[in-house]
Design an enzyme around this catalytic site. Structure first.
Site, mmCIF file in Angstrom:
data_model
loop_
_atom_site.group_PDB
_atom_site.id
_atom_site.type_symbol
_atom_site.label_atom_id
_atom_site.label_comp_id
_atom_site.label_asym_id
_atom_site.label_seq_id
_atom_site.Cartn_x
_atom_site.Cartn_y
_atom_site.Cartn_z
ATOM 1 N N HIS A 181 -8.184 55.406 28.411
ATOM 2 C CA HIS A 181 -7.250 56.148 27.552
ATOM 3 C C HIS A 181 -6.324 56.942 28.467
ATOM 4 C CE1 HIS A 181 -10.332 55.918 24.050
ATOM 5 N NE2 HIS A 181 -9.417 54.970 23.928
ATOM 6 N N ARG A 183 -4.067 59.305 28.487
ATOM 7 C CA ARG A 183 -3.793 60.743 28.551
ATOM 8 C C ARG A 183 -4.965 61.542 29.117
ATOM 9 N NH1 ARG A 183 -3.504 62.107 22.103
ATOM 10 N NH2 ARG A 183 -5.657 61.663 21.519
ATOM 11 N N GLU A 184 -6.102 60.895 29.337
ATOM 12 C CA GLU A 184 -7.306 61.597 29.784
ATOM 13 C C GLU A 184 -7.317 61.676 31.312
ATOM 14 O OE1 GLU A 184 -10.410 59.437 27.752
ATOM 15 O OE2 GLU A 184 -9.533 59.872 25.786
ATOM 16 N N ARG A 239 -1.984 57.565 24.428
ATOM 17 C CA ARG A 239 -3.388 57.161 24.553
ATOM 18 C C ARG A 239 -3.571 55.660 24.775
ATOM 19 N NH1 ARG A 239 -8.699 58.346 21.927
ATOM 20 N NH2 ARG A 239 -9.506 56.458 20.937
ATOM 21 N N ASN A 254 -10.169 50.923 23.954
ATOM 22 C CA ASN A 254 -11.606 51.094 23.759
ATOM 23 C C ASN A 254 -12.034 50.812 22.324
ATOM 24 O OD1 ASN A 254 -14.019 51.549 25.178
ATOM 25 N ND2 ASN A 254 -14.236 53.571 24.249
ATOM 26 N N ARG A 255 -11.184 50.081 21.602
ATOM 27 C CA ARG A 255 -11.549 49.513 20.299
ATOM 28 C C ARG A 255 -11.262 48.012 20.274
ATOM 29 N NH1 ARG A 255 -12.714 54.064 20.581
ATOM 30 N NH2 ARG A 255 -12.661 55.723 19.013
ATOM 31 N N HIS A 306 -14.308 59.127 30.226
ATOM 32 C CA HIS A 306 -13.301 59.621 29.283
ATOM 33 C C HIS A 306 -13.234 61.149 29.390
ATOM 34 C CE1 HIS A 306 -13.027 55.902 26.669
ATOM 35 N NE2 HIS A 306 -14.170 55.671 27.296
ATOM 36 N N SER A 307 -12.392 61.740 28.550
ATOM 37 C CA SER A 307 -12.458 63.167 28.254
ATOM 38 C C SER A 307 -11.995 63.319 26.799
ATOM 39 C CB SER A 307 -11.555 63.966 29.203
ATOM 40 O OG SER A 307 -10.192 63.790 28.910
ATOM 41 N N TYR A 308 -12.430 64.383 26.126
ATOM 42 C CA TYR A 308 -13.207 65.489 26.621
ATOM 43 C C TYR A 308 -14.354 65.738 25.644
ATOM 44 C CZ TYR A 308 -10.589 68.037 22.986
ATOM 45 O OH TYR A 308 -10.028 68.432 21.790
ATOM 46 N N TYR A 358 -19.088 59.993 17.316
ATOM 47 C CA TYR A 358 -18.641 59.352 16.087
ATOM 48 C C TYR A 358 -18.860 57.845 16.203
ATOM 49 C CZ TYR A 358 -14.431 59.332 19.077
ATOM 50 O OH TYR A 358 -13.573 59.229 20.134
ATOM 51 N N GLU A 381 -17.917 61.492 28.353
ATOM 52 C CA GLU A 381 -16.812 62.409 28.051
ATOM 53 C C GLU A 381 -16.899 63.587 29.022
ATOM 54 O OE1 GLU A 381 -14.431 61.947 25.901
ATOM 55 O OE2 GLU A 381 -15.172 60.372 24.556
#
Length: 418
Positions: A181, A183-184, A239, A254-255, A306-308, A358, A381
């Site tokens: 992703h 922006r992480e 993202r 990541n989907r 990843h974050s966060y 989630y 994360e």
């Protein structure tokens, strides 16, 4: 429910009035709300499914009653949403007063890194700087490190990784990746720091030498190269990938993995940040990385950083049911979290993806475990828990790297012993 529906319609009416020709985040605020009842969760999910990240961006999406939700909100919508949330009884707390100020702080004048200039591990770096560093460090430690090419991105960039192999004998493999992703930013920065430590302290630190020698390491610092470049040139909060999807752009990489693809926890709307793509492995980056991993013999460990939120997560992501290997997966995750906490006191939680954060279908860790039987597959994360979110200050890069390094060492030891 009628009240919730009317609130959603009211919000969307305001949203339609907002127009922005520039991707800047002056005056944007990040707020945290905690849904108090099921209808709050439903209303928040309705907003999430119908908003663009340039106006209302769910940094932490709605999950269940009592679990915080972090939302970045455009100035033109802030008063309306703040009042709406207050009316609902989920009183918002402002975490960030001006998103653009934090973006500017992350991109203060930095070293213009070339192969002959020292790389500052305490700063965030552009894609070109990272690529120069990768070339430089593999040349410097050519006896144990080399570049490998994985594939080309949608926009034609080369996606490279670093392989660390210190002995001539065959060893089990371990894959680590960052920046899926875009922006992480703390994710690539942490992976880069750890890679440097593995090479630079190998000869002087026996524990590091034993750790590095235990596996053949495949390290991908920046997975989503097009998206990462875009966060530097155009939109810091981007993202997804950059592939064309009708009138919209990008797929959540990541989907997009071929494991329970596009079921719960993924969107079929191309304009959302969790869009699963037109098909599994539609993204050349995801398909290229998957094919490369499939070609590596005896992969025993996999981590997608990843974050966060400070979480160490194992499969499954697509369901709250636990896999047959969960007891070992989580025990190894606990060992990693314990080692991480011992460095700076940072407390990570551990558990399965769907239960701890989630439900998310089509994820990397589910695919590596479900399709390749890599038992020790994780999504991690990194810092923090929301005070800065995706805009973690640069002065936290090295502490993040230090503690995560010890977590990976502990994890590798657990895998070796079990």
């Amino acid at each position: 429910m009628m009240r919730v529906h009317s609130l959603v319609l009211s919000f969307l009416a305001v949203l339609a009035l907002v127009h922005s020709s520039q991707v800047r985040y002056d005056g944007y605020k990040v707020v945290r709300v905690v849904p108090q009842k099921a209808e709050h969760v439903v209303a928040l999910k309705s907003l999430q499914g119908q908003t663009g990240h340039d106006k209302v961006d769910f940094w932490i999406p709605p999950r269940q009653v009592g679990v915080p939700v972090d939302i970045s909100i455009a100035p033109a919508l802030f008063q309306h949403l703040y009042a709406s949330f207050t009316l609902w009884g989920i009183h918002p707390v402002i975490l960030t007063h001006d998103v653009q100020e934090k973006i500017d702080a992350q991109t203060q004048p930095r070293l213009n890194v070339g192969v002959d200039v020292d790389f500052d591990y305490g700063k965030y770096h552009s894609l070109s700087e990272i690529e120069s560093w990768m070339k430089s460090i593999t040349e410097q430690y050519s006896d144990k490190a080399s570049l490998f090419e994985i594939t080309k991105s949608y926009e034609g960039r080369t996606i490279n990784g670093i392989k660390i192999k210190t002995t001539t004998e065959s060893k089990p493999a371990f894959w680590m990746e960052g920046g899926i992703h875009s922006r992480e930013w703390i994710s690539p920065a942490t992976v880069i720091y750890m890679t440097a430590q593995m090479l630079e302290t190998y000869d002087s630190n026996k524990d590091m030498k034993d750790f590095v020698d235990s596996f053949e390491w495949y390290i991908l610092p920046v997975f989503n190269v097009d998206g990462y470049e875009y966060t530097w040139t155009t939109d810091r909060m981007w993202r997804k990938t950059r592939s064309k999807q009708g009138e919209c752009v990008g797929v959540d990489p990541n989907r997009n993995w071929d494991m329970e693809w596009c079921k719960e926890g993924a969107s079929k709307n191309p304009c959302t940040d969790t869009y699963c793509g037109p098909s599994a492995f539609s993204e050349v980056e995801v398909k290229g990385v998957a094919d490369y991993i499939k070609g590596i013999p005896n992969v025993r460990g996999f981590i997608d950083f990843h974050s966060y939120s400070e979480l160490w997560m194992s499969p499954w992501g697509y369901t709250k049911e636990l896999p047959k290997d969960y007891s070992n997966m989580d025990a190894a995750g606990k060992a990693a979290c314990d080692a991480l906490k011992a460095v700076h006191g940072t407390k990570y939680d551990h558990g399965s993806i769907a239960n701890i954060i989630y439900v998310a279908s089509g994820s990397s860790a589910d695919w590596t475990y479900g399709k390749l039987d890599i038992v020790y597959s994780y999504g991690v994360e990194l810092r923090d828990k929301g005070l800065h979110g995706f805009l973690l200050p640069a002065d936290q890069i090295i502490p993040s790297g230090e503690e995560t390094m010890q977590a990976v060492i502990a994890l590798a030891k657990y895998i070796t012993e079990h």
